[in-house]
Design an enzyme around this catalytic site. Structure first.
Site, PDB file in Angstrom:
ATOM      1  N   ASP A  46      17.446 -24.130 -16.730  1.00  0.00           N
ATOM      2  CA  ASP A  46      15.981 -24.031 -16.814  1.00  0.00           C
ATOM      3  C   ASP A  46      15.434 -24.017 -18.243  1.00  0.00           C
ATOM      4  OD1 ASP A  46      16.502 -23.515 -14.121  1.00  0.00           O
ATOM      5  OD2 ASP A  46      16.196 -21.355 -14.327  1.00  0.00           O
ATOM      6  N   GLU A 225       9.366 -27.182  -7.642  1.00  0.00           N
ATOM      7  CA  GLU A 225       9.241 -26.102  -8.614  1.00  0.00           C
ATOM      8  C   GLU A 225       9.231 -26.670 -10.039  1.00  0.00           C
ATOM      9  OE1 GLU A 225      12.701 -23.721  -7.880  1.00  0.00           O
ATOM     10  OE2 GLU A 225      14.092 -25.212  -8.670  1.00  0.00           O
TER      11      GLU A 225
END
Length: 349
Positions: A46, A225
């Site tokens: 991420d 997301e």
């Protein structure tokens, strides 16, 4: 010349490239198109990326490794580099030691800067509804490496609005100086205004706080997301993760809009699994080099032989119509940098 992990192809490529370097003047100094493989040690995911005063700063999720206590899931390491080759690690810049309400998980940090202060926005505690302790928090420091302290002593967003889970946040500051935060998982995306203090939410002209900006639905590649917004040629680009993060369906899609609040129209796939190289690339950051103006996407991926996520980055380019050329997850090298990064050694050589 593309790299491969297969020994017969490696030997063939090395011999061909050696001949080319010798016979064609200037080839050895050709600029690489792609940045290469995993660029820092350890298991991370991420990544967000920011540039402050010519230095690249990468903010990833720290994955708990086998045999490690769960404290690894409650802290953030960040990395800096001036050349995108040599990286310095700063450990535990955010953890349960400086976030009092952090209980069991901390992930998806993202950076921002304003008025002499450096901010890290993060998701914590994995809530699934209003009234729970967790959501999106913000920490602040006087230097990009920290030390960081909790800016408000509580979550900044701890409610579910428009079906968007309060996580996977990204801060975008527009040309007029207004800061926005895009966020959301569970298939929906919101944008909120950040006030000048960067630690409180503003309101829109209609009096609302949360605006839904989920890109247009397309089927298998729908938004899931990890939104990231950047602006180029007056166009707002929203990249996002589609698919399932734990398997090969995970990928980076992108959508565009003429407005910061959308509507964002899905344009296509930007980065996806390469069955010969790596699996499940996604949850990315975007940055433009201040010296070359080249654009880079930072992301995590899994090598085909591992279930652990690692960090990588690649250069990407635009077509004449402002669409993004799909990124090939390959590795290239000029062969003049005195390293064997990305190459598998056979017989110790």
């Amino acid at each position: 010349m593309k790299k491969t992990k297969k020994s017969n192809y490696v030997l063939f490529c090395v011999s061909i490239v050696f001949c080319l370097i010798v016979s064609l003047p200037g080839l050895a100094n050709a600029a690489p198109i792609h940045a290469g493989p995993q660029f820092v040690d350890g298991y991370y995911a991420d990544p967000d990326v920011q540039i402050y005063n010519g230095t690249y700063w990468v903010y990833p999720t720290r994955s708990t490794q086998v045999g490690e206590s769960d404290t690894g899931a409650k802290s953030v390491d960040i990395f800096s580099s001036t050349d995108m080759v040599n990286w310095t690690k700063y450990s535990n810049v955010i953890s349960s030691a400086n976030i009092s309400w952090l209980q069991h998980s901390l992930w998806a940090p993202s950076g921002a800067y304003r008025d002499g202060k450096y901010y890290i926005y993060f998701a914590a505690n994995a809530i699934n509804g209003d009234g729970q302790l967790g959501g999106i928090g913000v920490a602040v420091a006087d230097n990009p490496q920290g030390p960081y302290t909790d800016a408000i002593g509580a979550p900044l967003i701890n409610v579910v609005r428009n079906g968007a889970g309060p996580m996977d946040q990204d801060v975008f500051i527009d040309d007029d100086g207004q800061a926005y935060m895009y966020y959301g998982s569970w298939g929906e995306c919101n944008v909120v205004k950040l006030n000048a203090d960067m630690k409180s939410l503003g309101t829109w002209s209609d009096g609302t706080v949360y605006k839904k900006v989920t890109p247009t639905k397309t089927g298998d590649n729908d938004y899931f997301e990890a939104p990231k917004v950047f602006k180029r040629n007056g166009i707002y680009y929203l990249t996002y993760a589609a698919g399932v993060w734990a398997d090969s369906s995970y990928k980076v899609m992108y959508a565009t809009s003429s407005s910061v609040t959308g509507p964002f129209v899905t344009q296509g796939i930007m980065l996806h699994t390469d069955t010969t190289t790596a699996d499940g690339p996604g949850h990315n950051g975007i940055v433009q080099s201040p010296t070359t103006n080249d654009w880079y996407i930072f992301y995590h991926k899994r090598y085909l032989s591992s279930s652990q996520r690692v960090l990588a980055f690649d250069k990407f380019e635009f077509n004449a119509d402002n669409t993004i050329k799909p990124v090939e997850m390959v590795e290239e090298d000029t062969f003049d940098d005195s390293t064997d990064t990305g190459w598998t050694k056979y017989g110790g050589a």
